[in-house]
Motif scaffolding. Structure first.
Motif, PDB file in Angstrom:
ATOM      1  N   THR A  67      36.138  26.015  49.818  1.00 35.65           N
ATOM      2  CA  THR A  67      35.517  25.857  48.507  1.00 35.65           C
ATOM      3  C   THR A  67      35.735  27.073  47.612  1.00 35.65           C
ATOM      4  OG1 THR A  67      33.436  26.514  49.560  1.00 35.65           O
ATOM      5  CG2 THR A  67      33.798  24.168  49.207  1.00 35.65           C
ATOM      6  N   ASN A  68      36.350  28.105  48.145  1.00 38.07           N
ATOM      7  CA  ASN A  68      36.770  29.217  47.295  1.00 38.07           C
ATOM      8  C   ASN A  68      38.187  29.018  46.765  1.00 38.07           C
ATOM      9  OD1 ASN A  68      34.795  31.532  47.041  1.00 38.07           O
ATOM     10  ND2 ASN A  68      34.623  31.026  49.205  1.00 38.07           N
ATOM     11  N   VAL A  69      38.939  28.101  47.366  1.00 38.12           N
ATOM     12  CA  VAL A  69      40.297  27.789  46.925  1.00 38.12           C
ATOM     13  C   VAL A  69      40.300  26.552  46.031  1.00 38.12           C
ATOM     14  CG1 VAL A  69      42.623  27.182  47.724  1.00 38.12           C
ATOM     15  CG2 VAL A  69      41.264  28.854  48.996  1.00 38.12           C
ATOM     16  N   PHE A  70      39.399  25.617  46.304  1.00 40.57           N
ATOM     17  CA  PHE A  70      39.318  24.362  45.558  1.00 40.57           C
ATOM     18  C   PHE A  70      38.016  24.300  44.764  1.00 40.57           C
ATOM     19  CE2 PHE A  70      42.037  23.482  49.179  1.00 40.57           C
ATOM     20  CZ  PHE A  70      43.056  22.692  48.655  1.00 40.57           C
ATOM     21  N   ASP A  71      38.079  23.773  43.554  1.00 41.19           N
ATOM     22  CA  ASP A  71      36.885  23.500  42.757  1.00 41.19           C
ATOM     23  C   ASP A  71      36.374  22.097  43.052  1.00 41.19           C
ATOM     24  OD1 ASP A  71      36.638  25.855  41.048  1.00 41.19           O
ATOM     25  OD2 ASP A  71      38.530  25.205  40.168  1.00 41.19           O
ATOM     26  N   GLY A  72      35.111  21.868  42.706  1.00 42.35           N
ATOM     27  CA  GLY A  72      34.560  20.526  42.755  1.00 42.35           C
ATOM     28  C   GLY A  72      34.607  19.871  41.389  1.00 42.35           C
ATOM     29  N   LEU A  73      34.498  18.557  41.372  1.00 43.06           N
ATOM     30  CA  LEU A  73      34.404  17.857  40.089  1.00 43.06           C
ATOM     31  C   LEU A  73      33.110  18.210  39.386  1.00 43.06           C
ATOM     32  CD1 LEU A  73      35.807  14.421  41.253  1.00 43.06           C
ATOM     33  CD2 LEU A  73      36.866  15.949  39.568  1.00 43.06           C
ATOM     34  N   ILE A  74      32.034  18.381  40.166  1.00 44.24           N
ATOM     35  CA  ILE A  74      30.763  18.830  39.616  1.00 44.24           C
ATOM     36  C   ILE A  74      30.209  19.934  40.506  1.00 44.24           C
ATOM     37  CG2 ILE A  74      30.187  16.618  38.538  1.00 44.24           C
ATOM     38  CD1 ILE A  74      28.296  16.076  40.863  1.00 44.24           C
ATOM     39  N   GLU A  75      29.200  20.633  40.011  1.00 44.56           N
ATOM     40  CA  GLU A  75      28.504  21.664  40.770  1.00 44.56           C
ATOM     41  C   GLU A  75      27.012  21.372  40.720  1.00 44.56           C
ATOM     42  OE1 GLU A  75      29.582  25.445  39.114  1.00 44.56           O
ATOM     43  OE2 GLU A  75      31.738  25.129  39.409  1.00 44.56           O
ATOM     44  N   TYR A  76      26.256  22.000  41.614  1.00 44.07           N
ATOM     45  CA  TYR A  76      24.800  21.854  41.621  1.00 44.07           C
ATOM     46  C   TYR A  76      24.173  23.224  41.401  1.00 44.07           C
ATOM     47  CZ  TYR A  76      26.176  17.592  44.100  1.00 44.07           C
ATOM     48  OH  TYR A  76      26.780  16.413  44.458  1.00 44.07           O
ATOM     49  N   ASP A  77      23.152  23.280  40.550  1.00 41.01           N
ATOM     50  CA  ASP A  77      22.477  24.552  40.352  1.00 41.01           C
ATOM     51  C   ASP A  77      21.308  24.687  41.319  1.00 41.01           C
ATOM     52  OD1 ASP A  77      20.322  23.117  39.318  1.00 41.01           O
ATOM     53  OD2 ASP A  77      20.692  23.702  37.241  1.00 41.01           O
ATOM     54  N   ASN A  78      20.479  25.709  41.122  1.00 39.47           N
ATOM     55  CA  ASN A  78      19.379  25.960  42.050  1.00 39.47           C
ATOM     56  C   ASN A  78      18.249  24.952  41.934  1.00 39.47           C
ATOM     57  OD1 ASN A  78      20.140  28.252  43.624  1.00 39.47           O
ATOM     58  ND2 ASN A  78      20.006  29.495  41.764  1.00 39.47           N
ATOM     59  N   ALA A  79      18.286  24.086  40.916  1.00 35.47           N
ATOM     60  CA  ALA A  79      17.255  23.063  40.748  1.00 35.47           C
ATOM     61  C   ALA A  79      17.818  21.662  40.993  1.00 35.47           C
ATOM     62  CB  ALA A  79      16.660  23.143  39.346  1.00 35.47           C
ATOM     63  N   PHE A  80      18.971  21.585  41.660  1.00 39.51           N
ATOM     64  CA  PHE A  80      19.618  20.317  41.982  1.00 39.51           C
ATOM     65  C   PHE A  80      20.175  19.590  40.747  1.00 39.51           C
ATOM     66  CE2 PHE A  80      17.409  20.846  45.978  1.00 39.51           C
ATOM     67  CZ  PHE A  80      18.252  20.261  46.913  1.00 39.51           C
ATOM     68  N   HIS A  81      20.203  20.234  39.604  1.00 36.70           N
ATOM     69  CA  HIS A  81      20.825  19.612  38.437  1.00 36.70           C
ATOM     70  C   HIS A  81      22.341  19.653  38.579  1.00 36.70           C
ATOM     71  CE1 HIS A  81      16.925  21.089  36.429  1.00 36.70           C
ATOM     72  NE2 HIS A  81      16.831  19.780  36.569  1.00 36.70           N
ATOM     73  N   LEU A  82      22.999  18.663  38.001  1.00 40.53           N
ATOM     74  CA  LEU A  82      24.453  18.620  38.020  1.00 40.53           C
ATOM     75  C   LEU A  82      25.019  19.491  36.901  1.00 40.53           C
ATOM     76  CD1 LEU A  82      25.024  14.787  38.561  1.00 40.53           C
ATOM     77  CD2 LEU A  82      24.564  16.567  40.255  1.00 40.53           C
ATOM     78  N   LYS A  83      26.087  20.233  37.217  1.00 43.57           N
ATOM     79  CA  LYS A  83      26.741  21.101  36.235  1.00 43.57           C
ATOM     80  C   LYS A  83      28.231  20.755  36.187  1.00 43.57           C
ATOM     81  CE  LYS A  83      26.053  25.154  37.911  1.00 43.57           C
ATOM     82  NZ  LYS A  83      26.066  26.630  37.979  1.00 43.57           N
ATOM     83  N   PRO A  84      28.874  20.978  35.054  1.00 40.81           N
ATOM     84  CA  PRO A  84      30.311  20.718  34.969  1.00 40.81           C
ATOM     85  C   PRO A  84      31.117  21.592  35.919  1.00 40.81           C
ATOM     86  CG  PRO A  84      29.345  20.908  32.790  1.00 40.81           C
ATOM     87  CD  PRO A  84      28.290  21.365  33.759  1.00 40.81           C
ATOM     88  N   GLY A  85      32.145  20.994  36.494  1.00 38.49           N
ATOM     89  CA  GLY A  85      33.132  21.707  37.274  1.00 38.49           C
ATOM     90  C   GLY A  85      34.492  21.321  36.725  1.00 38.49           C
ATOM     91  N   LEU A  86      35.290  20.662  37.552  1.00 40.40           N
ATOM     92  CA  LEU A  86      36.546  20.118  37.027  1.00 40.40           C
ATOM     93  C   LEU A  86      36.288  18.939  36.099  1.00 40.40           C
ATOM     94  CD1 LEU A  86      38.808  20.285  40.209  1.00 40.40           C
ATOM     95  CD2 LEU A  86      38.856  21.794  38.212  1.00 40.40           C
ATOM     96  N   ALA A  87      35.128  18.321  36.233  1.00 39.95           N
ATOM     97  CA  ALA A  87      34.699  17.286  35.280  1.00 39.95           C
ATOM     98  C   ALA A  87      33.685  17.908  34.325  1.00 39.95           C
ATOM     99  CB  ALA A  87      34.073  16.102  36.019  1.00 39.95           C
TER     100      ALA A  87
END
Length: 541
Positions: A67-87
């Motif tokens: 996961t340091n070489v590949f990004d995710g389509l989305i990310e999760y913050d400390n409150a379980f909210h979805l954050k932009p990644g590759l999407a």
């Protein structure tokens, strides 16, 4: 429904945790500092990964690295909210059957080729649906994928698939570069072990048995990041040596309970180190005793019940895991409050009842007090798993079962359990994740048995009704109906006991005190180090 503006599945069950996380985040922001560039981060990789691509393996060593070489389509913050990644945007249609992803523009693979919707479509169709242990089920109802342009992906499902957004981060749904994989033998593609991603760090070298080297991606899309110059994953098989490396400052980051828990309690008192249990919330890990239900003695549910009754889970948590856990009553951990079913059959520690069940099953003790023999295999991920085997060996001895403990490396272990199925009982842990469909049902669904797909149904459990409930939950667009099905599922599997949930694990990370922003989301253990920085990088050249 727009997922950007509506509560996610993750949010619905995590309100108390989210509030606590936001409170802590607020406190930390008061003392926010400007991150500093530079330094090398040395990380413990234990055990050494077998493969470096999480798109094809759900093992924890692979996830921590890749996961340091590949990004995710989305990310999760400390409150379980979805954050932009590759999407940058995502939305489900009102009927839950169409997912539209709008991708980030200008992202490049580490070899300079552009990242596009074609990569996502190809990976979903050729990797997630065919090879990924969890995504085969998660994307089972994905019928087709449209890519109207280079930055739009439209996934059409035959049935609602509400759990998908619970696993679109880098570990859950890693995207591979189509131009390096298309037309190749995917499972044996050389880029599985010299990965080319879009992430914050670029793979440089793997000296097997020693270390893996990553270097900063100077063209990373998240401008200014990462702050670190290099990340080195060191292979240190011995638990005592790992403890010493941390204490001496030779290693600055070590996840997934890397040292014996008793050592962690001592290390936490040192001014140069910190022990943190945050960043594991997304995993929902549970530890269990998997049982080969096809072994003659173990086919009888009374025998499996006796094994469960013979294990004092409170003592096991205290003696082996130093309290870094909680006795489990179900494969769905209690922190998943929406799905957790407490009203399942209970099996409290009771040696007398265990002995009586074995007598009823026809396994009388011989003149030497032994009823039969078993072999205990254990996941070769550290000292606690060996000590678990020793604890359970003694527990079985009290009910007349003589057990031998078998040690092996990770490839041999996974082939034995999930391919050859040549075992009696094994100590294992799975991540349940934020929805039972993502991480729990794989242990009980029958269609993966014997296919050598690691971390799926190793017990050989077959129950047509359970399979049907799992399929119905996967296809339902009604969250209340899904919750009802998963609670029925828990009651049934805890009656049949193909495997024995032992603990809800509380993993910990040991890291240097001068390492900042080591937790940026609830999935941090499977997240990247792009936000991590040293107070004084010059001390870590």
């Amino acid at each position: 429904m727009s997922i950007n503006s509506s509560p996610t599945l993750l949010q619905r069950w995590s309100r108390p945790l989210a509030i606590a996380a936001l409170f802590l985040a607020g406190l930390s922001s008061v003392h926010a500092q400007t991150p500093k560039r530079g330094g090398t981060l040395t990380v413990i990789a234990q055990p050494e990964p077998v493969i470096l691509t999480a798109a094809l393996s759900t093992s924890s060593p692979t996830g921590i690295f890749s996961t340091n070489v590949f990004d995710g389509l989305i990310e999760y913050d400390n409150a379980f909210h979805l954050k932009p990644g590759l999407a940058v945007k995502w939305a489900f249609s009102p009927d839950g059957k169409t997912l539209t992803l709008n991708l980030r523009q200008g992202v490049k693979w580490h070899d300079g080729k552009p990242f596009t919707s074609a990569d996502v479509k190809w990976t979903l169709e050729n990797v997630w649906k065919k090879y990924h242990p969890r995504n085969q089920a998660l994307f089972a109802n994905a019928e087709s994928v449209d890519t109207p342009d280079d930055y739009t992906v439209i996934v059409h499902f035959s049935k609602p698939s509400l759990a998908v957004l619970s696993s679109l981060n880098s570990n859950g749904a890693q995207v591979l570069p189509k131009h390096l994989y298309e037309g190749t033998d995917i499972l044996n593609n050389p880029y599985n072990n010299k990965p080319v991603g879009t992430g914050p760090f670029i793979f440089r070298k793997w000296v097997k048995g020693d270390y893996i080297l990553l270097e900063r991606n100077p063209d990373y899309w998240d401008k200014g990041k990462p702050y670190l110059d290099k990340v080195i994953y060191r292979v240190i098989p011995d638990g005592g040596a790992r403890t010493a490396a941390l204490e001496k400052g030779e290693v600055q980051y070590a996840p997934l309970s890397p040292v014996p828990a008793r050592d962690a309690q001592r290390l936490a008192k040192l001014p140069t180190l910190k022990v943190d249990t945050k960043g594991y919330e997304w995993l929902s890990p549970w530890l269990f005793l998997d049982i080969n239900n096809e072994r003659p003695q173990l086919k009888d549910a009374r025998v499996r019940q006796a094994l469960y009754l013979a294990i004092d889970r409170n003592a096991y948590n205290r003696v082996v895991w130093s309290g870094f856990g909680k006795p489990a009553v179900s494969p769905v951990v209690s922190t998943l409050t929406e799905f957790f079913e407490p009203n399942v059959p209970q099996y409290p520690y009771d040696v007398a009842k265990a002995n009586a069940l074995l007598d009823q099953a026809g396994y009388k003790a011989g003149a030497n007090g032994t009823r039969f023999k078993l072999t205990i295999d254990y996941l070769p991920y550290g000292d606690e798993f060996l000590r678990s085997a020793e604890f359970i060996k003694q527990a079985f001895k009290r009910i007349g079962i003589d057990a031998d403990i078998r040690n092996q490396d990770t490839p041999t272990y996974t082939r034995r359990i999930y391919g050859d199925r040549d075992y009696d009982v094994t100590i294992q842990w799975y991540a349940g994740f934020s929805d039972p469909q993502v991480g729990v049902t794989r242990e009980y669904q029958s269609d993966s048995i014997g296919k050598n797909i690691p971390f799926t149904n190793g017990s050989g459990y077959r129950n047509a009704q359970v399979d049907q409930w799992i399929r119905e939950a996967q296809a339902s667009g009604d969250q209340a109906e899904r919750v009802k099905l998963f609670k029925q599922f828990q009651r049934q599997v805890q009656t049949d006991l193909p495997s024995l949930p032992l603990l809800e694990l509380h993993f910990f990370t040991v890291h240097s005190a001068d390492l900042n922003d080591t937790v940026s989301g609830v999935d941090q253990v499977y997240g990247s180090f792009k936000n991590v920085w040293y107070t004084d990088p010059s001390k870590h050249p």
